[in-house]
Design a protein around this motif. Structure first.
Motif, PDB file in Angstrom:
ATOM      1  N   SER A 186      64.526  54.592  35.955  1.00 55.30           N
ATOM      2  CA  SER A 186      63.764  55.750  35.561  1.00 55.30           C
ATOM      3  C   SER A 186      63.759  56.041  34.061  1.00 55.30           C
ATOM      4  O   SER A 186      62.609  56.250  33.449  1.00 55.30           O
ATOM      5  CB  SER A 186      64.436  57.031  36.281  1.00 55.30           C
ATOM      6  OG  SER A 186      64.505  56.783  37.777  1.00 55.30           O
ATOM      7  N   ASP A 187      64.867  55.423  33.489  1.00 57.66           N
ATOM      8  CA  ASP A 187      64.748  55.758  32.077  1.00 57.66           C
ATOM      9  C   ASP A 187      63.830  54.560  31.494  1.00 57.66           C
ATOM     10  O   ASP A 187      63.262  54.804  30.403  1.00 57.66           O
ATOM     11  CB  ASP A 187      66.203  55.686  31.476  1.00 57.66           C
ATOM     12  CG  ASP A 187      67.273  56.851  31.641  1.00 57.66           C
ATOM     13  OD1 ASP A 187      68.522  56.361  31.565  1.00 57.66           O
ATOM     14  OD2 ASP A 187      66.703  57.650  31.932  1.00 57.66           O
ATOM     15  N   TYR A 188      63.967  53.424  31.995  1.00 62.58           N
ATOM     16  CA  TYR A 188      62.866  52.334  31.526  1.00 62.58           C
ATOM     17  C   TYR A 188      61.480  52.684  31.503  1.00 62.58           C
ATOM     18  O   TYR A 188      60.848  52.601  30.658  1.00 62.58           O
ATOM     19  CB  TYR A 188      63.273  51.165  32.458  1.00 62.58           C
ATOM     20  CG  TYR A 188      62.178  50.221  32.337  1.00 62.58           C
ATOM     21  CD1 TYR A 188      61.471  49.800  33.673  1.00 62.58           C
ATOM     22  CD2 TYR A 188      61.862  49.026  31.272  1.00 62.58           C
ATOM     23  CE1 TYR A 188      60.271  48.769  33.628  1.00 62.58           C
ATOM     24  CE2 TYR A 188      60.857  48.146  31.317  1.00 62.58           C
ATOM     25  CZ  TYR A 188      60.103  48.009  32.127  1.00 62.58           C
ATOM     26  OH  TYR A 188      59.250  46.963  32.433  1.00 62.58           O
ATOM     27  N   LEU A 189      61.093  53.339  32.698  1.00 58.86           N
ATOM     28  CA  LEU A 189      59.776  53.912  33.007  1.00 58.86           C
ATOM     29  C   LEU A 189      59.456  54.984  31.825  1.00 58.86           C
ATOM     30  O   LEU A 189      58.183  55.134  31.297  1.00 58.86           O
ATOM     31  CB  LEU A 189      59.485  54.224  34.491  1.00 58.86           C
ATOM     32  CG  LEU A 189      59.544  53.106  35.266  1.00 58.86           C
ATOM     33  CD1 LEU A 189      59.442  53.464  36.788  1.00 58.86           C
ATOM     34  CD2 LEU A 189      58.383  51.904  34.969  1.00 58.86           C
ATOM     35  N   SER A 190      60.373  56.059  31.953  1.00 58.79           N
ATOM     36  CA  SER A 190      60.163  57.210  31.133  1.00 58.79           C
ATOM     37  C   SER A 190      60.093  56.797  29.576  1.00 58.79           C
ATOM     38  O   SER A 190      59.218  57.562  28.875  1.00 58.79           O
ATOM     39  CB  SER A 190      61.087  58.189  31.404  1.00 58.79           C
ATOM     40  OG  SER A 190      62.265  57.805  31.114  1.00 58.79           O
ATOM     41  N   THR A 191      60.908  56.079  29.199  1.00 61.32           N
ATOM     42  CA  THR A 191      60.873  55.623  27.695  1.00 61.32           C
ATOM     43  C   THR A 191      59.758  54.899  27.506  1.00 61.32           C
ATOM     44  O   THR A 191      59.059  55.029  26.324  1.00 61.32           O
ATOM     45  CB  THR A 191      62.184  54.956  27.483  1.00 61.32           C
ATOM     46  OG1 THR A 191      63.597  55.800  27.761  1.00 61.32           O
ATOM     47  CG2 THR A 191      62.251  54.596  26.050  1.00 61.32           C
TER      48      THR A 191
END
Lengths: 370, 264
Positions: free
Chosen positions: B152-157
């Motif tokens: 999720s962090d990968y996609l949101s960042t």
């Protein structure tokens, strides 16, 4: 039956040493130093022996430090009419020369009006070092001193009256003597190593003591209050191998300054230089440590003979932009001393000329490495 | 004999099938942006992440992919996780547009390796500094086995960085402080050189000591003592890195793109 006990002081901090049954050593509770009993006994035995030797020396030569310099070798006074005297109304300099020489300007301040006067009753020098450099050689040395000085104002060179350079025999007291004493230093050695995830720093502390002596011969102190001491020290050393017994035959064509600093007043500077030299030499024997701090210094001086000599100096006083600039050239070796005027415009131009391209290069480098 | 020949042919075909590293074993179907072969995510998580990744990819015309495997070495793309990742990216024709622009994050569970590969125009949004920032966003999650959180962090960042690049303001390292230091050094160097020339203008100074007048062979040293006093010991613990033993990623290049790889 009561027995005598000895209480030892810690060599590092002078706190009382106590015997620790656990370690079997004498320990200081103030600085945590610890010593073997035999080492401390030996240390204090040697110290007492040295003190006894110094006391015996003092008994032979009482108040050696305060003894007067031996001026028995200094010659008598000038003969009447042997020399001519000139005084400068601007700076107060008093110059002498032989009967056939005239002073055209004051070598210290450049004042062209010097007043002739009577000369008598002054000590005659013991020694003289004759001039080895001719006037042209002195001018060449001064031009070499100006050369390559990028901040020198252009008008200074244009207005420079270098031809007015004059040869002056500057009076000096020359002191013989000996310095002896001892110094103590706190030193340490550091070892850094890694053990697993720990970095360990081990520092070994030492008390280092050195004693010694050094002899000096003919330390020069200029005997004229008109001549700035730092100028004369800047053109040292003179080659004493060329020193001759004084004769007026060396004077024609040159001026000589009269001494106005008594030898008792000049010895303070000689004492200081002797002390500094012995301290430097003792300090240089302390090697193999990462740091060394002087803990104590006890230097005593044994004063020897003092001599009066005239040493050769070419001098030029220049007035530029309402400031006076003095230049002194060793009349034997050609070594030149003199602070030059600085063009602040040239300084700013150089600083800007370097800063701008360096800053641009720095900016480009930071972008590439960014 | 005929039967033996048939059997032999079947065995050979089977062996050939096993030896061929093909996308069929990687299971990359069109419309798949999250390929969870290692089974780290629940089906809901996988579906949510896939939708998110698809939306981003279509919005910014830049493919953004996730892949998890048990052991990347079984693909036959070599033993280097970054090389295997970019070969996988190209062999599956991932990416958007004629330039195959996109990026992929691969996790290989056997040795806990990861690789981030960025290709084509995606390198405008994710330069070497941007890749470090993206890596910082997900790596701590994976070290704590928080797979959904990390992805999720990968996609949101990635979304925020793509958005900035889309506005013409891609994330770039602030070189201001570094530039300031470099310029300060340049000015100090100029001052030093100027000072050297200034010092040449002044040569009148007091002499320290009187060494030129020392006679009798120099210093006569009559006593020397070097007395050991004590030893002090200082211990400093060297702090471990926050990755609990795992190393951080390193910058990589290859396959026409760039990226980072390491262990989590």
């Amino acid at each position: 039956m009561a027995t005598q006990t000895t209480n030892y002081q810690c060599p590092a901090c002078t706190g009382p040493l106590k015997f620790s049954a656990k370690s079997g050593k004498l320990e200081c509770e103030y600085c945590d130093s610890s010593f073997e009993v035999k080492d401390i006994e030996q240390y204090y035995a040697e110290k007492e022996a040295r003190a006894a030797a110094e006391a015996a020396e003092e008994a032979k030569n009482p108040g050696a430090d305060t003894a007067n310099w031996d001026d028995s070798d200094i010659q008598g006074q000038w003969e009447e009419g042997q020399m001519r005297s000139f005084s400068c109304p601007s700076c107060g300099a008093e110059l002498i020369c032989d009967a056939n020489t005239a002073a055209s300007a004051c070598p210290y301040c450049g004042n062209p009006t010097v007043i002739p006067g009577r000369f008598s009753g002054q000590l005659k020098p013991d020694y003289v070092i004759p001039f080895r450099l001719e006037k042209n050689d002195a001018i060449a040395a001064l031009k070499k001193h100006y050369k390559g000085k990028v901040f020198l104002p252009g008008t200074f060179l244009a207005e420079n009256t270098i031809e007015k350079i004059q040869g002056v025999y500057v009076p000096f007291w020359l002191y013989d003597g000996e310095a002896h004493g001892n110094m103590a230093f706190h030193t340490h050695r550091t070892r850094l190593y890694r053990q697993g995830d720990k970095e360990i720093t081990e520092t070994s502390h030492f008390l280092v003591e050195r004693s010694g002596s050094v002899s000096f011969e003919k330390i020069p102190v200029d005997a004229s209050t008109k001549m700035p001491d730092e100028y004369m020290e800047s053109i040292e050393p003179f080659d004493y191998g060329a020193m001759k017994a004084f004769s007026t035959a060396y004077l024609p064509g040159f001026l000589a300054d009269k001494y106005d600093l008594e030898q008792e007043d000049g010895n303070r500077r000689a004492d200081q230089r002797c002390k500094e030299t012995l301290e430097q030499l003792l300090r240089e024997t302390v090697v193999g440590y990462d740091a060394c701090v002087t803990h104590s210094s006890n230097i005593r001086l044994r004063r020897g003979k003092v001599h009066y000599a005239l040493l050769p100096v070419w001098m030029l006083s220049v007035r530029w932009n309402n400031e006076s600039y003095l230049f002194a050239i060793n009349g034997q070796t050609g070594k030149t001393a003199g602070n030059l005027p600085i063009s602040y415009g040239k300084v700013a131009a150089m600083f800007a000329g370097l800063s701008l391209p360096f800053s641009l290069l720095a900016y480009l480098l930071s972008q590439v490495l960014g | 004999m005929k039967q033996n020949f048939k059997l032999l042919s079947l065995v050979l075909a089977f062996l050939l099938l096993l030896a061929t590293p093909v996308s069929a074993s990687q299971g990359w179907e069109p419309g798949i942006y999250v390929n969870d072969q290692a089974g780290l995510l629940t089906s809901d998580e996988c579906s949510a992440l896939n939708s998110y990744a698809q939306a981003l990819s279509e919005q910014y015309d830049c493919g953004i992919y996730i892949m998890t495997v048990w052991d990347f070495t079984t693909f036959g793309y070599g033993s280097d996780v970054f090389e295997a990742t970019w070969k996988l990216y190209h062999s599956n024709l991932l990416g958007y547009g004629s330039g195959n622009d996109g990026l992929i994050l691969l996790l290989s569970m056997a040795e806990r390796n990861y690789a981030l590969f960025v290709y084509g125009q995606a390198e405008y949004a994710f330069d070497s500094y941007g890749q470090i920032l993206l890596e910082d966003a997900f790596l701590d999650n994976f070290r704590n086995n928080d797979w959904y959180g990390g992805f999720s962090d990968y996609l949101s960042t990635g979304e925020s960085m793509l958005s900035m690049a889309d506005r013409g303001e891609p994330v770039r390292k602030d070189t201001g402080p570094q530039t300031g230091v470099f310029i300060l050094i340049a000015v100090l160097l100029s001052a030093l050189i100027t000072g050297i020339f200034w010092a040449q203008m002044r040569n009148v100074r007091r002499k320290s000591g009187a060494r030129a007048y020392v006679t009798g062979g120099g210093l006569n040293l009559t006593h020397r003592t070097d007395l050991f006093l004590r030893k002090t010991r200082t211990v400093r613990h060297i702090p471990k890195s926050s990755s609990s033993g795992s190393g951080g990623g390193g910058g990589r290049s290859g396959g026409g793109g760039s990226g980072r790889s390491g262990k989590f």
